[in-house]
Design a protein around this motif. Sequence first.
Motif, short mmCIF file in Angstrom:
data_model
loop_
_atom_site.label_atom_id
_atom_site.label_comp_id
_atom_site.label_asym_id
_atom_site.label_seq_id
_atom_site.Cartn_x
_atom_site.Cartn_y
_atom_site.Cartn_z
N GLN A 118 -41.21 31.36 -46.62
CA GLN A 118 -39.78 31.19 -47.27
C GLN A 118 -39.95 31.09 -48.82
OE1 GLN A 118 -36.84 28.48 -45.47
NE2 GLN A 118 -38.46 27.73 -44.22
N GLU A 153 -40.33 18.88 -43.75
CA GLU A 153 -40.04 17.50 -42.72
C GLU A 153 -39.71 18.11 -41.34
OE1 GLU A 153 -37.25 15.00 -44.84
OE2 GLU A 153 -38.73 14.32 -46.16
N ALA A 154 -39.18 18.96 -41.43
CA ALA A 154 -38.48 19.57 -40.02
C ALA A 154 -39.78 19.90 -39.57
CB ALA A 154 -37.59 20.50 -40.17
N ALA A 155 -40.63 20.67 -40.07
CA ALA A 155 -42.01 21.33 -39.37
C ALA A 155 -42.80 20.06 -38.84
CB ALA A 155 -42.55 22.33 -40.32
N GLU A 156 -43.01 19.08 -39.80
CA GLU A 156 -43.88 17.99 -39.67
C GLU A 156 -43.29 17.18 -38.50
OE1 GLU A 156 -45.63 17.17 -44.06
OE2 GLU A 156 -44.04 16.01 -43.36
N SER A 157 -42.08 17.18 -38.33
CA SER A 157 -41.43 15.99 -37.23
C SER A 157 -41.90 17.05 -35.98
CB SER A 157 -40.34 16.05 -37.58
OG SER A 157 -39.11 17.18 -37.30
N LEU A 158 -42.05 18.23 -36.00
CA LEU A 158 -42.36 18.81 -34.59
C LEU A 158 -43.88 18.71 -34.24
CD1 LEU A 158 -40.46 22.37 -35.15
CD2 LEU A 158 -40.04 20.49 -33.41
N VAL A 195 -44.11 27.84 -42.19
CA VAL A 195 -42.57 27.70 -42.61
C VAL A 195 -42.57 27.80 -44.34
CG1 VAL A 195 -41.38 25.62 -42.94
CG2 VAL A 195 -42.23 25.96 -40.71
N GLY A 253 -36.73 19.65 -46.85
CA GLY A 253 -36.15 19.26 -45.36
C GLY A 253 -36.90 20.30 -44.39
N GLN A 254 -37.40 21.41 -45.03
CA GLN A 254 -37.74 22.53 -44.19
C GLN A 254 -39.32 22.10 -43.76
OE1 GLN A 254 -36.97 25.89 -43.50
NE2 GLN A 254 -35.15 25.04 -43.79
#
Lengths: 253, 328
Positions: free
Chosen positions: B221, B201-206, B217, B198-199
């Motif tokens: 981590q 995907e969140a970065a990709e969606s930005l 990201v 999910g981390q």
Amino acid sequence: MTRPLVRIRNLHKQFGSHTVLDGVDLDLAEGSVTAILGPSGSGKSTLLRCINHLERPDRGYVEVGGEIIGFRPDGNRLRERSPREIAAQRARIGMVFQHFNLFAHRTAAENIVEGPLAQGVPVRTARARASELLARVGLAGRDDAYPSQLSGGQQQRVAIARALAMDPALILFDEPTSALDPELVGEVLSVIKDLAATGITLAIVTHEIGFAREVADQVVFLEDGHIIESGDPATVLQHTQSERARAFLAAVL
Amino acid sequence: MSPVAASLASAKTAESPDATTTRPIPSPEPRLVARRRPGRWAGVVAGLVLAAMVVNTLLTNPNFQWSIVGDYFLSDAILRGLVLTIWLTAAVLVSGYLLGVAVAAMRLSDNPVLSTVSFGFVWLVRSVPPLVQLLFWYEIASLYPRLSLGIPFGPEFVSFQTAHLFSAVAAAYVALSVDVAAFAAEIVRGGILAVPRGQVEAAESLGLSRFRVFRRVILPQAMPSIIPASGNLLIGMLKATSLVSVIAVQDLLGTTELIYNDNFKIIPLLLVATLWYLLLTTLLSIGQHFLERHFGRSTRVGTSSGWWRTWGAGLRIFPGRRDLEVTR
């Protein structure tokens, strides 16, 4: 209403031998709010994830603002775009996830500025904007809080602020309240409701039927990868045509 | 007095120093006392006795020949060996990790050619003992006396003799780098896989680029799980450089061997090497501790109270209420 902001045509997606989307057609009018309902496994999330190309469709296409997402038309073909072009397209579409997906190693403000910084916005400008956005979602002064120090509802509101920081014309919400304690659902829904009034187009996968009835302009009911009902909330929710949708609504209401 | 004020007042009395020596003053709220640990105190006594015995034998056994240890500890030859050990470790660490991150990235790539090459590399290197690899690189001239650059199965452009290619130190550097790369690749790969999907995907969606997603990201981590294992690998590597003494490289151990083969003061010279390895490893462990603290900052709640406080609290050196606070 003019040309829809989002046009989805004949969208198909398979995972292995399992068909998740089986020919979906859907339009989202500019500035509208669409609630996507349906039982789990019906393809709601996959449909949403195809809109910003987190999943690549097998057939059909998604068009946002007149541009096909993830593919470039070339004669009678659609050729997949380069990662850089796809990233540029995604930057214009916000996404809010069920499990928030805030960057765990960054503070609330750092989460919000990550996207703008990648677009070349100066740090100072991005920071000031982040503080404004935090205030807008009711978290003024929490700039330096790490996600682990925030409640689920607060994290989801930071995630919404992070999406807003990119000034998107469209925001996708993938079950934004499903992972929250019941008492925290309201604060997140009220932020989304405020957004609905601003003219940003919203697509929301949700199980909150009451919220859908109140806020949505369009309700879509998905079953086994097909849209089996769609229309304005009053029609779909009160005069439900199909047996399957009626059974689902009776179970969740 | 309100009930709240009364309980606050009694809490204050309970914290005063004589509260532990006299009977507790009756109060509406019973005090919580942590469990006593007599076994730990027995352990401390036994430990102190053993430590005293070790110190005693170190000081009184003449065979340790501490004066000779002192003579050689800072001698030029030993220091030259030490410097070689340090820079060989540093050089191997840098090139090993650069190669290792690349190998890990190849392994995780969706390109089947790259991931197969990476898998094969790790399989081969991990399967062969580092000493054997070292000897192979050193003896490469016997395997391929002449290397040439040209079109495969076609004409050659340049060729050179391998005997001049690898000095003992160069062979050591290449062999150890390759070995570290294989293990570092697995450590880095494990760290990357531990970052939730999910981390990313969140970065990709930005709209972040793939490189930016990795750098901003994924890698930060992955670090908390990469560092402890890497500290282990690095310390192992530091000690593994002593293998090079086999191919006559004058590292720390090689130098001591050279000296004791000459004067037969084996034990004191091995002690010299041991003390230096202890010192270097301690420094590396301290560095690792601070790196872990740096990368753990977003998940740590409150401030760390220091190991001595925690240790003392484990023995219940601080009585009563404070134990519970310290060890919580």
